[in-house]
Write an enzyme that holds these catalytic residues in place. Structure first.
Site, PDB file in Angstrom:
ATOM      1  N   HIS A   1       4.406  -1.754   2.097  1.00  0.00           N
ATOM      2  CA  HIS A   1       4.837  -0.358   2.136  1.00  0.00           C
ATOM      3  C   HIS A   1       6.344  -0.238   2.305  1.00  0.00           C
ATOM      4  O   HIS A   1       6.894  -0.506   3.370  1.00  0.00           O
ATOM      5  CB  HIS A   1       4.110   0.383   3.270  1.00  0.00           C
ATOM      6  CG  HIS A   1       4.401   1.841   3.301  1.00  0.00           C
ATOM      7  ND1 HIS A   1       4.517   2.557   4.468  1.00  0.00           N
ATOM      8  CD2 HIS A   1       4.607   2.728   2.290  1.00  0.00           C
ATOM      9  CE1 HIS A   1       4.777   3.816   4.178  1.00  0.00           C
ATOM     10  NE2 HIS A   1       4.833   3.944   2.869  1.00  0.00           N
TER      11      HIS A   1
ATOM     12  N   GLU B   1       6.694  -2.400   5.673  1.00  0.00           N
ATOM     13  CA  GLU B   1       5.496  -2.668   6.451  1.00  0.00           C
ATOM     14  C   GLU B   1       4.594  -3.600   5.637  1.00  0.00           C
ATOM     15  O   GLU B   1       4.229  -3.272   4.507  1.00  0.00           O
ATOM     16  CB  GLU B   1       4.753  -1.370   6.767  1.00  0.00           C
ATOM     17  CG  GLU B   1       5.515  -0.456   7.717  1.00  0.00           C
ATOM     18  CD  GLU B   1       4.824   0.868   7.957  1.00  0.00           C
ATOM     19  OE1 GLU B   1       4.882   1.374   9.083  1.00  0.00           O
ATOM     20  OE2 GLU B   1       4.224   1.414   7.003  1.00  0.00           O
TER      21      GLU B   1
END
Length: 317
Positions: free
Chosen positions: A170, A182
């Protein structure tokens, strides 16, 4: 004795094979599916850090627009990075662009890629159909990753036969500027895959953080409820709470935030925020943090998504 020797050699051979299969993948070739802001940004930073990239979308027009946006972004980077050497800046831009190929046929380009990063519409069915198809054509070692901001990674991975080589990756908008990534590990994601993606994120010059496959991961799990509470505070303005301008000012000057919540909502995209909240509400309708917002719903229904459409909670020229 010969039997024992053969058994020993088989054991050594098996151990070597297992050791090889446990080695991390060094990502050199990246296929990015989706030429929007996120996909183009991911393609840009990957190419700028020495990776070979193929950017995929549905039409040549979309891809041409994506590459134009990447070039403009790269020139801004070069202007700062090579302020005293314009020729070196031009060379940086041209070299980076030369490592980005484009295609409208994802299946035809994933056979030799190390990593597929998907950054398409936030729709589970569409993502599942994409990965199910690519799973048939990608090499055995290829890692699949989704840039989803709200959907469960496990639900996407289950559309493939490579759940151990599937994870979340992410990024944050704008990708060339934001340092955080992430890395989301599902219960099936292998340690090798996870470590390969952490190393890839670092190679991009990003700072990876690890998270399990929990709704919203880390940032959105904390950020979206904050943004929604700001909207609810604004919606109660008739009762004397606060205006959106005062809420933004208060959070910038009182909490030290670079943007107020309404500025940030417009920047992130009101449609994106609504999609996340709607998904969470569907999973847990009783949670007060996951309740829909009339103001947000109205703006999205009017196609006012924030900065990308020129109007959201604020208007933009």
């Amino acid at each position: 004795m010969a039997f024992v020797t053969r058994q020993f050699m088989r054991s050594v051979s098996s151990s070597s094979t297992a050791s090889a299969s446990a080695k991390k993948i060094i990502v050199k070739h990246v296929t990015v599916i989706g030429g929007g802001l996120m996909g183009a940004g991911i393609a840009q930073v990957a190419a700028a850090t020495g990776h070979t990239v193929v950017l995929v979308d549905q039409t040549e027009d979309i891809l041409a627009k994506s590459k134009k946006g990447i070039e403009e972004s790269l020139r801004k980077v070069a202007k700062k990075k090579f302020a005293e050497n314009l020729k070196a800046g031009d060379e940086f831009v041209e070299k980076t662009l030369s490592t980005i190929a484009t295609s409208t046929d994802a299946a035809s380009v994933v056979h030799s890629t190390d990593l597929v990063v998907e950054a398409i519409v936030e729709n589970l069915k569409v993502k599942n159909e994409l990965f199910k198809r690519l799973d048939k054509f990608a090499a055995e070692h290829t890692i699949f990753a989704s840039n989803t901001s709200s959907l469960q990674i496990t639900s996407i991975a289950n559309a493939t036969t490579r759940q151990d080589r599937f994870a979340g990756l992410h990024f944050f908008n704008p990708v060339p500027v934001m340092k955080l990534v992430e890395v989301i590990k599902t219960p099936m994601t292998s340690q090798k895959t996870f470590e390969s993606l952490v190393d890839f994120s670092k190679a991009l010059g990003k700072h990876p953080v690890s998270c399990k496959d929990t709704p919203g991961f880390i940032v959105n799990r904390l950020l979206v409820p904050y943004l929604m509470e700001a909207i609810r505070l604004y919606e109660r303005v008739s009762d004397g709470d606060a205006s959106k301008e005062d809420i933004d000012t208060a959070m910038k000057l009182g909490a030290g935030y670079p943007m107020g919540p309404f500025e940030l909502l417009d920047y992130v995209g009101l449609d994106t925020t609504k999609f996340i909240v709607d998904g969470w509400h569907e999973m847990d309708a009783e949670n007060p943090l996951h309740q829909p917002s009339p103001s947000l719903n109205k703006l999205v229904a009017e196609n006012k998504f924030g900065k990308k459409t020129g109007e959201g909670f604020y208007k933009y020229k």
